[in-house]
Motif scaffolding. Structure first.
Motif: not given
Length: 157
Positions: A65, A16, A11-13, A62-63, A59, A7-8
């Motif tokens: 890495r 999300t 962010i709580d992937l 956007r979210y 997804y 995750q980036k």
């Protein structure tokens, strides 16, 4: 074949992905597991893993890495290399893969990436990775091996 979605920052992937009906439907048969660095998903084959990553493309852009594919415990390979192995058939994975890098995590956050020299192991990089809590080896294409970087978080200078 397993997928690790890193995750980036911020962010709580897992949350999300499960707060969206679309991604919930895509993931309903996979039972993703929350990890400190992102989400871990078990798949049966490389083709199903690549297909799932394609389904989650919006997804991931956007979210996430980076999506990584687990070759064996503790050894992952990049999305680009997975496509070369499966679609292009230009790479054949095996022990002794020479294009590798090391990802170092601290408290679930990616804090460093280091290029690995051929024949080395994670243990050879203990000096550079003294402050990390977990390290994983990433196999990649030649053009994906970079200089290595220290990734600083928002609270660091």
């Amino acid at each position: 074949m397993n997928i690790l979605l890193i995750q980036k920052e911020g962010i709580d992937l897992h949350h999300t992905l499960f707060s969206s009906e679309t991604s919930r439907l895509v993931l309903r048969f996979y039972h993703p597991k929350k990890k400190p660095c992102g989400v871990y998903i078990s798949c049966s084959t490389i083709s199903s893993a690549l297909s799932l990553v394609a389904e989650l493309r919006w997804y991931i852009r956007r979210y996430v890495r980076e999506p990584l594919f687990e070759w064996e415990r503790g050894i992952y390979f990049t999305h680009e290399l997975a496509q070369d192995v499966y679609y292009e058939r230009t790479a054949v994975l095996g022990h002794g893969w020479k294009f590798r890098k090391l990802y170092g995590f601290k408290d679930g956050k990616l804090v460093t990436t280091l290029p690995m020299s051929p024949g080395s192991t994670i243990g050879d990089y203990q000096g550079e990775c003294a402050d990390i809590t977990r390290a994983i080896e990433i196999w990649c294409n030649e053009d994906e091996v970079d200089e290595g970087e220290l990734i600083s978080g928002p609270d660091e200078s």
